[in-house]
Structures are given as structure tokens and as C-alpha cells.
Design a protein around this motif. Structure first.
Motif, PDB file in Angstrom:
ATOM      1  N   GLY A  87       0.816  -1.213   0.000  1.00 37.66           N
ATOM      2  CA  GLY A  87       0.000   0.000   0.000  1.00 37.66           C
ATOM      3  C   GLY A  87       0.845   1.255   0.000  1.00 37.66           C
ATOM      4  N   ARG A 106     -16.269   4.028   2.964  1.00 36.27           N
ATOM      5  CA  ARG A 106     -15.279   3.362   2.123  1.00 36.27           C
ATOM      6  C   ARG A 106     -14.939   1.998   2.712  1.00 36.27           C
ATOM      7  N   HIS A 154     -14.098  -0.284  -2.122  1.00 30.97           N
ATOM      8  CA  HIS A 154     -13.425   0.756  -2.895  1.00 30.97           C
ATOM      9  C   HIS A 154     -12.010   0.353  -3.312  1.00 30.97           C
ATOM     10  N   GLU A 155     -11.356  -0.465  -2.488  1.00 26.14           N
ATOM     11  CA  GLU A 155      -9.965  -0.794  -2.780  1.00 26.14           C
ATOM     12  C   GLU A 155      -9.625  -2.163  -2.218  1.00 26.14           C
ATOM     13  N   THR A 187      -3.528  -1.566   7.691  1.00 23.39           N
ATOM     14  CA  THR A 187      -4.881  -1.227   7.250  1.00 23.39           C
ATOM     15  C   THR A 187      -4.991   0.213   6.748  1.00 23.39           C
ATOM     16  N   TRP A 201     -12.444  -1.567   2.419  1.00 28.50           N
ATOM     17  CA  TRP A 201     -11.119  -2.034   1.996  1.00 28.50           C
ATOM     18  C   TRP A 201     -10.992  -3.494   2.401  1.00 28.50           C
ATOM     19  N   ARG A 234      -4.680   1.975   4.144  1.00 21.23           N
ATOM     20  CA  ARG A 234      -5.349   2.392   2.905  1.00 21.23           C
ATOM     21  C   ARG A 234      -6.871   2.289   2.993  1.00 21.23           C
ATOM     22  N   LEU A 235      -7.388   1.813   4.107  1.00 18.02           N
ATOM     23  CA  LEU A 235      -8.830   1.933   4.338  1.00 18.02           C
ATOM     24  C   LEU A 235      -9.209   3.391   4.496  1.00 18.02           C
ATOM     25  N   THR A 252      -6.359  -4.966  -1.443  1.00 12.92           N
ATOM     26  CA  THR A 252      -4.956  -4.896  -1.056  1.00 12.92           C
ATOM     27  C   THR A 252      -4.018  -5.293  -2.185  1.00 12.92           C
TER      28      THR A 252
END
Length: 424
Positions: free
Chosen positions: A22, A333, A367-368, A299, A335, A301-302, A370
């Protein structure tokens, strides 16, 4: 988002964690050169197109002078004084302990070695929270099996058995904690997990509630311990189930968690990236701090703003003398960590707490991911190889380690004993 100055490169120390991937994508995606250091050649971060170059080194197997010389050589090889980011507790403690020397070769926040060690050590963190009137789960710290036997006489089960230094427990057992349901199980787990020569286990009250009662705060604190950017969210699923890292999370507002964290960090003079976990206790209506990571969390990028600002970018901006915009948090959001969530879903399904329909519904609005990124697919290759090796190991009756395959035989046996699914 736009960063005016991106000439300063970044070095990620201990890149085997999925959070390192990330970091590479977040900073590399805006043009920052990212270099990775890890002992594991199959770490997915090393395969990312955003990883400019890699260095192989294991700080656990080398002396402090050797590692300091190695890091100095890395900085000299890059040719520009880079920013240094650590992704696990041992690396973070090492950097904090040697901050004065490393600041000659790297940009990094001077967090204070004593404070970093206190926050990373669950025993010291517990008493630090008590000192500053921060709600936390009641905990005892047995120094011997005799202390455990005395505790059993007044214990109320279930309880949590954790490592004061979670990394040490993970190296011995492949787990950082256990949910214990009986006196007999407590003694079995204690005997399997404790190191009598250097006691490292703590017994903590179990706070009832589902996985979604676990909340997180991610933020970045300035040299004056002011929170320049902060986010809250909660776990939807964990791996291992009920007591592991986030496999599926959602970003949601929580003023109590935010205010408590800011007050705690201001009172102890914390600076740098912070990842902290809480659990909501419905019995008294309090959010109780469980873990404090004085570093970037896997975590992270959550948690982003509408212009994709996260704590890694906030650190980069601040240490390179640029302002950190607050931005608007992307609430709702989601993740996901694909491989861990697939495993956790299977366990939740087996215990009857997740149906197929609920699983499909939970995947809406992610949304994203890993690992899966359409503009950076190569990190999927080592992940697939690793999981295929895990599958083969399982077929031949060998236990799988968490991420790095190939635990020594004695640790394999202990891991198999300690990580059997709990009876329902």
C-alpha cells in the motif's frame, strides 16, 4: 491530489507486510521513488511497478552495528537522503533506538525510543493508559505459572491470552492472541505459548461483542503532537476470526474514538503515524483501547480523503516541509485483504455466523483491494504462489504459517496445537 515536491525518495523497512505494498502504491503513484527492504524475496511489495528497487536484509539476524552500516549504505546508494518508513514493531523500535544516528542518513520523526517502546509493549501501554485515564480492558501480567494458577481461582471466562510483545508470541506460535474458554484451556495455551525464561504473556478480560465492535483510529501527529489528519473506522471481519487483523473494514465516523485518541497522544507527546485499536464495551458504554502501534498500520489504505490523502502521504508532506491538507474523509469506504478475507469467511461460515447471502452483500461497495490493482497486477503472482504452497502444505498435513512459509518444526507443532478452530 498534488504534491509540489516529490524528489525525496522513500525507503520502506520490513516490506513483507501487505501494508508495504500500500505504501509503494500510495507514494509511488504520485511519483515518489520507493525502495523496499525485506528478508523475504517473495514479498508482494517487491514485485510492484511502484517499487523502484529492493534490498534484501534481515534485521533480526544481524547485529545493530551491521544493520546501521547496511542502512547507511542504502542511503548512500540512493544518493539522496530518503525518508524511512517502518511497518512492524521490531523495525520501529530499532529505528527509534538508533534515531540520532539514522537521522544523518534518513528523514524520520524523532518519536523518542522510550515512548515507542512503551506503546509497543502492551504491559507498559496498559499502565500508560491508566495513568492518563484512558479506558482500557482490565489486564493481569503473570510472571509464572503459579501466578496463572492463582488467577484461575477468580477468573471469569472467556478471557484473552495475549503476548505483551505480540511479535514474540507470533514467532513462537504463529498467533498474537487466543480466546480462552476454560481453566484447562488456559493452562494448555499458557504451557504451549509461554517462554519461562522470558515471560511474555498477559491475561485480559474479554469484552463481549461482535467483530464490528472493534474500532480503529489512523492518524498523523505533528512535532507538537497535533493531529494533522485522522480517520476512524471499524472491522467487519478479522483473520484469524474474532481476534486478528482486519480482512474487511469500513471507514465510519466515531467522535469518541477520535477525541480519546487525540487527548491520549497529546498528553504523552506523541508524533508520527499512529495506528490504534479500540473495542466498544456495551456493559459500560466505553470505547476501550486495546493496542497502540506507534507506526503505520497495514490497514492504512482503508482511510483516505476525497483527494486520496492518507497517513503515508501526510508523513511525506510534513517531513519534506510541505503543508498537510485535512480534506474530507470518504465515509463508507470499504477495503479488503483478499486472501485473508476468503479464509476468514470460510471460518465464519463454518461457525454459522456468516451466510452466503450475507457474504455477497458484504462485498458491495468495496473501494480498494490490497493486492488486486488493474494498473499493478504483478504483486498477485507471489501471493498466488505463497497460497498455493500453503495449500500443498495443508494437503500433506503441515500447518501454514501466517505469511512467510517454512516455520521450524518445533514452531510448526506448537502452531498446529494452538490454532485449532474453537468448538462452538
Amino acid at each position: 491530489m498534488h504534491i509540489d515536491e516529490i524528489s525525496t525518495p522513500v525507503v520502506v523497512l520490513a516490506s513483507g507486510d501487505h501494508g508495504a505494498l500500500g505504501i509503494a502504491r500510495s507514494l509511488g503513484g504520485i511519483g515518489v521513488p520507493v525502495y523496499a527492504i525485506d528478508s523475504y524475496r517473495m514479498a508482494p511489495c517487491l514485485f510492484s511497478k511502484y517499487c523502484t528497487s529492493k534490498f534484501v536484509w534481515d534485521i533480526d539476524k544481524h547485529s545493530t552495528p551491521e544493520t546501521l552500516t547496511f542502512l547507511r549504505n542504502v542511503s548512500e546508494t540512493i544518493g539522496v537522503r530518503p525518508l524511512l518508513i517502518t511497518t512492524n514493531d521490531p523495525a520501529t523500535i530499532f529505528v527509534a533506538d538508533n534515531c540520532k544516528y539514522l537521522q544523518k542518513w534518513f528523514l524520520l520523526p524523532d518519536q523518542g525510543a522510550a515512548l515507542v517502546r512503551a506503546l509497543a509493549d502492551k504491559q507498559q501501554m496498559y499502565f500508560l493508559a491508566k495513568q492518563h485515564r484512558i479506558p482500557t480492558a482490565e489486564t493481569v501480567f503473570p510472571a509464572s505459572k503459579k501466578d496463572v494458577m492463582e488467577f484461575i481461582e477468580r477468573a471469569q471466562f472467556p478471557i484473552m491470552l495475549k503476548g505483551i510483545d505480540g511479535f514474540r508470541l507470533w514467532k513462537r506460535t504463529g498467533r498474537k492472541m487466543f480466546i480462552v474458554s476454560s481453566k484447562r484451556e488456559l493452562l494448555e495455551k499458557y504451557d504451549a505459548a509461554e517462554d519461562p525464561a522470558a515471560p511474555n504473556l498477559m491475561i485480559q478480560e474479554f469484552i463481549p461483542g461482535g467483530d464490528d465492535s472493534v474500532w480503529m483510529f489512523n492518524g498523523y501527529f505533528s512535532r507538537q503532537s497535533e493531529c494533522l489528519i485522522g480517520f476512524t473506522g471499524k472491522k467487519l471481519r478479522q483473520c484469524p476470526v474474532h481476534m486478528g487483523c482486519t480482512s474487511l473494514g469500513v471507514c465510519l465516523p466515531n467522535k469518541d474514538v477520535e477525541d480519546t485518541t487525540k487527548r491520549f497522544m497529546k498528553s504523552i507527546g506523541y508524533r508520527g503515524i499512529l495506528d490504534i485499536g479500540y473495542r466498544f464495551d456495551a456493559r459500560d458504554g466505553q470505547f476501550k483501547v486495546l493496542d497502540v502501534n506507534p507506526r503505520i498500520g497495514s490497514t492504512f489504505r482503508l482511510f483516505v480523503t476525497a483527494d486520496d490523502m492518507d497517513v503515508a502521504r501526510a508523513l511525506y508532506l510534513d517531513l519534506t516541509g510541505q503543508p498537510v491538507p485535512s480534506g474530507t474523509t470518504v465515509l463508507g469506504r470499504k477495503w479488503i485483504v483478499e486472501d485473508l478475507d476468503l479464509l476468514s469467511c470460510y471460518r465464519y461460515y463454518r461457525e454459522g455466523s456468516l451466510t452466503s447471502r450475507e457474504w455477497l452483500r458484504s462485498l458491495r461497495g468495496i473501494h480498494e483491494a490490497t493486492y488486486l490493482s488493474m494498473d499493478d497486477l504483478l504483486p498477485l503472482l507471489p501471493l498466488l504462489i505463497i497460497r498455493w504452497m500453503d495449500l500443498l502444505r495443508g494437503m500433506f498435513g503441515k500447518s501454514s504459517s501466517s505469511f512467510h512459509p517454512g516455520l521450524p518444526a518445533d514452531q510448526e507443532a506448537r502452531l498446529m496445537k494452538c490454532t485449532q478452530p474453537r468448538s462452538q
